[in-house]
Design a protein around this motif. Structure first.
Motif, PDB file in Angstrom:
ATOM      1  N   SER A 126     -18.061  -7.028  -2.687  1.00 20.31           N
ATOM      2  CA  SER A 126     -18.339  -6.684  -4.079  1.00 20.31           C
ATOM      3  C   SER A 126     -18.339  -7.933  -4.966  1.00 20.31           C
ATOM      4  CB  SER A 126     -17.282  -5.711  -4.594  1.00 20.31           C
ATOM      5  OG  SER A 126     -16.028  -6.349  -4.681  1.00 20.31           O
ATOM      6  N   PRO A 127     -19.112  -7.917  -6.056  1.00 22.38           N
ATOM      7  CA  PRO A 127     -19.137  -9.042  -6.994  1.00 22.38           C
ATOM      8  C   PRO A 127     -17.745  -9.385  -7.522  1.00 22.38           C
ATOM      9  CG  PRO A 127     -20.942  -7.551  -7.448  1.00 22.38           C
ATOM     10  CD  PRO A 127     -20.086  -6.871  -6.429  1.00 22.38           C
ATOM     11  N   GLU A 128     -16.912  -8.360  -7.688  1.00 19.63           N
ATOM     12  CA  GLU A 128     -15.550  -8.611  -8.185  1.00 19.63           C
ATOM     13  C   GLU A 128     -14.745  -9.435  -7.180  1.00 19.63           C
ATOM     14  OE1 GLU A 128     -11.595  -6.135  -9.731  1.00 19.63           O
ATOM     15  OE2 GLU A 128     -13.307  -5.065  -8.877  1.00 19.63           O
ATOM     16  N   ARG A 129     -14.880  -9.110  -5.887  1.00 19.53           N
ATOM     17  CA  ARG A 129     -14.173  -9.875  -4.859  1.00 19.53           C
ATOM     18  C   ARG A 129     -14.657 -11.323  -4.831  1.00 19.53           C
ATOM     19  NH1 ARG A 129     -11.219  -9.105  -0.003  1.00 19.53           N
ATOM     20  NH2 ARG A 129     -10.486  -7.257  -1.093  1.00 19.53           N
ATOM     21  N   ALA A 155     -15.941 -12.975  -7.307  1.00 19.75           N
ATOM     22  CA  ALA A 155     -15.452 -13.631  -8.520  1.00 19.75           C
ATOM     23  C   ALA A 155     -13.982 -14.002  -8.401  1.00 19.75           C
ATOM     24  CB  ALA A 155     -15.675 -12.715  -9.729  1.00 19.75           C
ATOM     25  N   ASN A 156     -13.180 -13.119  -7.787  1.00 22.81           N
ATOM     26  CA  ASN A 156     -11.751 -13.398  -7.610  1.00 22.81           C
ATOM     27  C   ASN A 156     -11.524 -14.597  -6.697  1.00 22.81           C
ATOM     28  OD1 ASN A 156     -11.004 -11.275  -9.265  1.00 22.81           O
ATOM     29  ND2 ASN A 156     -10.691  -9.829  -7.580  1.00 22.81           N
TER      30      ASN A 156
END
Length: 318
Positions: free
Chosen positions: A116-119, A121-122
């Motif tokens: 996922s994009p969130e992963r 980014a993290n």
């Protein structure tokens, strides 16, 4: 590309954050009690990179490759015992529960939720934090080295080891920055770069072990010296410029054989230190640390050379 970025970032950070935090454990063990500011700075960096390691472990379960978990570069069968013995002998605090947690990591394919994009980014944010702190580590290592060689600081560690640790930190920065910039070297250049860097490192490891052994350990000193001479010969075969040598395949074979041999020497030294069968001014955690670096190097060159893929010979030292 996201799959490559996530996996490479996590695997790189799992290896290097542990290596750097251990550099500061060794530093603390070799400073004088009067040098409070240096000891405190080392403690802060140790805790910082222990925290980065813990964050990376939490992000890595079910993500990293079986190859890395089986390589012995993250942990060996002796790492936990070596940490426990180091705490017992020095009183230095070590995050042993983190090692236990890491030992329970499982590999797995990268699934859609993980990608996922969130992963991404993290992980990118974590990489940037590490890069900032690693740059400060390199500056601090240079300061400690300069203070030691100019008689402003007394340390029982050989001063050149601080320069060596700074060099390792700078290598980590280069590799992580390359990931952040989405730069990928071709396999040929990647293997050549790794061999040039790690053959030199293996030479320094042998030289350091030779110096840290008790003078009564003549057989072990001779072995360490032979390794230092052998790796010095391998280092001298690489050109000073950035071009890979023409006979890289042959050199990789030679480097692999030499690294397997010094890997075995480091593994035996760790076992002997844990059993109090080897005299010297080094802990089992130090030799286990050096062993993991050899395992990391072996995985890198095995990955880059088709005839060595499969990594036979690793399992008995993990």
């Amino acid at each position: 590309m996201a799959e490559y970025y996530i996996r490479e970032s996590l695997e790189l950070n799992l290896f290097w954050t542990r290596i750097i935090k251990e550099h500061f454990i060794f530093m603390q063990a070799n400073l004088m009690c009067k040098d409070v500011s240096y000891i405190q700075q080392a403690e802060e960096f140790k805790c910082l990179f222990e925290g980065f390691l813990h964050q990376t472990i939490r992000l890595s379960n079910g993500v990293i490759s079986p190859e890395v978990l089986l390589s012995g570069e993250l942990l060996t069968g002796k790492t936990l015992l070596a940490e426990q013995k180091t705490v017992e002998l020095t009183g230095i605090r070590i995050g042993i529960p983190i090692t236990v947690e890491e030992s329970n990591l499982t590999p797995g394919p990268l699934s859609t939720p993980v990608l996922s994009p969130e992963r991404v980014a993290n992980i990118s944010a974590l990489n940037e934090q590490i890069l900032t702190c690693a740059s400060s580590v390199a500056e601090f290592m240079e300061k400690v080295y300069q203070d030691a060689i100019h008689c402003r600081l007394y340390t029982t560690k050989i001063p050149s080891i601080y320069a060596h640790q700074r060099r390792e930190t700078l290598n980590y920065i280069t590799l992580l920055r390359r990931l952040q910039n989405h730069q990928v070297l071709d396999p040929y250049s990647s293997v050549a770069e790794a061999e040039k860097f790690w053959n030199y490192n293996m030479m320094v490891h042998a030289e350091a072990m030779r110096q840290l052994l008790d003078f009564s350990e003549q057989a072990m000193i001779k072995k360490a010296n032979d390794f230092a001479l052998h790796f010095h010969q391998l280092v001298s075969k690489f050109p000073d410029d950035a071009k890979p040598p023409i006979n890289l395949g042959q050199m990789t074979s030679e480097s692999r054989r030499a690294t397997v041999a010094i890997r075995d020497f480091k593994a035996a030294s760790t076992e002997m230190l844990l059993a109090c069968q080897l005299k010297g001014v080094m802990t089992a955690l130090l030799t286990d640390h050096l062993l993991r670096e050899a395992n990391y190097y072996l995985r890198i060159i095995n990955r880059g050379v088709p005839e060595f893929k499969g990594g036979k010979g690793w399992a008995s030292y993990t």
